[in-house]
Design a protein around this motif. Sequence first.
Motif, PDB file in Angstrom:
ATOM      1  N   PHE A  48      27.719  78.159  -6.192  1.00 51.15           N
ATOM      2  CA  PHE A  48      26.579  78.168  -7.118  1.00 51.15           C
ATOM      3  C   PHE A  48      27.022  77.703  -8.488  1.00 51.15           C
ATOM      4  N   ARG A  49      26.017  77.345  -9.279  1.00 51.22           N
ATOM      5  CA  ARG A  49      26.353  76.854 -10.621  1.00 51.22           C
ATOM      6  C   ARG A  49      25.808  77.825 -11.647  1.00 51.22           C
ATOM      7  N   VAL A  50      26.499  77.894 -12.776  1.00 54.52           N
ATOM      8  CA  VAL A  50      26.148  78.876 -13.792  1.00 54.52           C
ATOM      9  C   VAL A  50      25.910  78.163 -15.109  1.00 54.52           C
ATOM     10  N   LYS A  55      26.809  73.504 -15.476  1.00 54.10           N
ATOM     11  CA  LYS A  55      28.042  72.719 -15.398  1.00 54.10           C
ATOM     12  C   LYS A  55      29.203  73.508 -14.798  1.00 54.10           C
ATOM     13  N   LEU A  56      29.083  74.844 -14.815  1.00 51.67           N
ATOM     14  CA  LEU A  56      30.190  75.657 -14.343  1.00 51.67           C
ATOM     15  C   LEU A  56      30.029  75.891 -12.852  1.00 51.67           C
ATOM     16  N   GLU A  57      31.053  75.542 -12.106  1.00 51.31           N
ATOM     17  CA  GLU A  57      30.972  75.694 -10.645  1.00 51.31           C
ATOM     18  C   GLU A  57      31.725  76.946 -10.219  1.00 51.31           C
ATOM     19  N   PHE A  58      30.999  77.824  -9.561  1.00 46.71           N
ATOM     20  CA  PHE A  58      31.583  79.078  -9.064  1.00 46.71           C
ATOM     21  C   PHE A  58      31.452  79.108  -7.547  1.00 46.71           C
ATOM     22  N   GLU A  79      23.074  88.235 -12.018  1.00 50.12           N
ATOM     23  CA  GLU A  79      23.575  88.213 -13.392  1.00 50.12           C
ATOM     24  C   GLU A  79      24.039  86.820 -13.787  1.00 50.12           C
ATOM     25  N   LEU A  80      24.827  86.207 -12.902  1.00 49.70           N
ATOM     26  CA  LEU A  80      25.444  84.938 -13.274  1.00 49.70           C
ATOM     27  C   LEU A  80      24.441  83.789 -13.245  1.00 49.70           C
ATOM     28  N   MET A  81      23.554  83.785 -12.250  1.00 47.85           N
ATOM     29  CA  MET A  81      22.671  82.634 -12.092  1.00 47.85           C
ATOM     30  C   MET A  81      21.437  82.743 -12.981  1.00 47.85           C
ATOM     31  N   ILE A  82      20.870  83.924 -13.085  1.00 50.06           N
ATOM     32  CA  ILE A  82      19.605  84.048 -13.811  1.00 50.06           C
ATOM     33  C   ILE A  82      19.821  84.506 -15.241  1.00 50.06           C
TER      34      ILE A  82
END
Lengths: 536, 369
Positions: A48-50, A55-58, A79-82
């Motif tokens: 997923f991206r954050v 731009k941040l790939e997790f 938390e991270l995505m939304i």
Amino acid sequence: MGLFTRRKLAEEKKDESQKIKSSKSLSENIGLVKKYLKDCDDIVYKEFRVGLEQKLEFTLVYTDGMIDRDFIVDSVLGELMIHAREVPPDPPQLKDKLFELVRYGAIPSVEIKEIDNLDDAVLAILTGDVILFMDGIEKLLVIGAKGWPTRGVSEPSTESVIKGPRDGFTETYRFNTALVRRRIRDPKLKLKQMQIGRRSCTDIGIMYIEDIAMESLVEEVQRRLKTIDIDAILESGYIEELIEDNSFSLFPQVKFTERPDKVAAALLEGRVVIMVDNTPFAIIVPVTVTSFFQAAEDYYIRWLPATILRLLRYIAGVVTLIAPATYIAVTAYHPGILPSELVLSIAAAREGVPFPAVIEALIMEITFELLREAGVRLPVLIGGVVGIVGGLVIGQAAVEAGIVSPIMVIIVAVTAIASFSIPDYAFSNAFRLFRFLLIFSAGFLGLYGMILMILLILGHMAKLKSFGVPYLSPFVSFVSSDMKDTVPRLPLFLMRKRPLQTVRDKIRLVNNRHLINQLEADAEASNKRRDNSDKK
Amino acid sequence: MIKNNDIISPYQISMIVIMTMIGASAFHFVHDAVARSGNDGWIVVGIYGLLNIVAAWLLISLNVRFPGKTFPEYIQEIIGVIPGKIVTIIFIAYIAIITAYEVREFTEVAKMFLLPRTPTEIIMLTLILTCVYVVRGGVECVGRIVEITFPLVFIPFFLILLAGITNLELTNIFPLFRDMPNKFINMAPDIPHAFFGIEYLLFYIGFMGKPQKAYKPVTLGLLFVTGFYVLITFIGITAFGADAVPKYIWPLLSYIRDINIPGLFLERLDGVALAIWVITVFTTIITGYFIISYSFSKVIGTKEHKQYVLPMVTVIFYLALQPDGLAQLYDWGNIMFKYVSGVFMYLLPILLLIITVIGKRGGSRNEKA
């Protein structure tokens, strides 16, 4: 070098450099993990991206079915995505402190830690943790979100009580340790964890109370556990066999229990408890012969009935050991011991039985053991049939056909009932086997042979030690205060000292019974005073 | 872990004293005591028992000079290595003979009362082999088995003795104190037979951490043994009368055989008593057997004694087979206990003690260390 060898090497040398470091590149890390976990189709890679700009790939990696999905969706992905998007972007801070932000600020999980090598990451994934890989950051985050299907805490089926707590251990190690911790809120209650089994990596916990258990005992347990090098530990029985003193003895040298209250009691007596993951049975060491005759309930009911019940259990132990052998010895060798009427009635009952008493006893005992073994593994529905077959077909028909005498049937039945009264399963198994040895020796040399065999068994028990404690203590290496909790169970206020010899903090209870009378007297006195003042 | 191998507790020492001394001979002892000292036998035995306590103290005081050392070790310090070894070997031979005697005596009793049709050899071999298993476990195992069997023997045995209390005729003990000096002198040769076993202490006290602690348990043990002999002699005299007792070979067993309580589940108790008695014989044999194999290993100079235990079976078995029957066994036993036992029980320890004290051995060595 394979994963296991590397892990073992790292453990032995205490050298973290043996492990494969994670790199900064996400794709490289994931590639390596995928290489390890090739063909493991239950591993999930959630990419997923954050961030507002995405731009941040997790990537999250976990084993399907072993994690709490709701928690991951709410607290990690949510938390991270939304929520991360709602924060206004602050590029310089983000770039420098992305890891710290995520580690300390973004994921509301109680269990989170960072690691920097892939070996630990793979192990964590297989343990049921979730690993968060972040592109451009070397460190990995382990998020504890274990949530596999478990059985709830329920009443232990092998050690039920009429009065006493009904909770029992389950297959989940962490629940079990918590059940014990709940009973002893002492910072001195220690829990040392280790993992045993090259492939299974089973969690093993050594529990003891620091200022009660002997240091040497704890060290010895740890030393023995460390010698274990096996592929997998599936049940605490594996541990037992690998650390017990004498593997060729029929007697169990450790005690298994499903009851947290028993474990707590053992800890307070200075024993060491070994908890094993994936099994509800904890191991208690060291044990002596008396611990196998103690039931948890002995301490929850008043001491007098408890003593009588325990005495009954000891008698049951003796009966199950020697009843058939005595019958054989007396009828075959020394009928003169019995009153003549009894001899006559036994002889009349045995009339027409074609076998000598030994064979008769063996037939019946083996039949009984067969019935018992068959009954243990049968589903409940068919279980009743075994009773009918055993009771009617074999018992009654065998007597009517004249193969065995009715007295033999009675003896076998009494023996069986007596053997069920021994609280410990492993210990009563030993008695079952010794019973057969005694039957043979009684058939061979009568009472004399029986006594010799009993002496042999006693001699064997005298040789045995369980973690340095003589198996027969406190009957041997006699300490009179230890006798208070053996055949009798004296009132609690008399058992001032802890029973095991190898303890440091000896005093467990201060007898303040006299204060009760004192208080009553005080209360009376104060009442009187109040009455007096009221009158005034 | 606590490796307390080769240590026995004071409590176990007193159990060793009791279980060694009281063995197969107790049945026959009543016969001897009453034959020599008549109706005052029980008093004479009691006084001799107290004298034996003094003898035991002397023996312990020898041991105290060599803490942590057993007889085969310290005798080499007292009289030199080679003479020490020779004395030890003679001692071993003596204990082997005593052990064999015990085996044979019990076998004869068991054959008479328990297993009339079983061959003597089978009874003996099974008994010896059972002992082998325990002796291989070392001194700790010997100590523990002696400790655990003590209540198993004496609680039921006293109950059985108690059951026959109605058969006793107390007037049989009269007249008291007639011709006491002669009775004492007559009894003297039989005393080593009853109290053999104190010489075993020369070996066992060395396994105690502190030999000074041995005085109390040994005294208690000997008091128990003395009390036991007084009791059974008293029972023999009161049950049969002083004139009749010598006519029985085993008066105590005959007394137990006569017990008949209406309503009791068991009719004849002698079988039961004998079955229990196996245990005391067993313990008497293992304490001797352990000394044999242990001392032998010390003479040879090896650390472990285990490997000598099994080969020793042949020696004891061979010795036990030598007498042709009960009569010969008792004849030989009389010679043995009258003329030889006393040397090992009283003379040898006192001699060694004198040499030690005069030569100032043991103690001074200990101070240096």
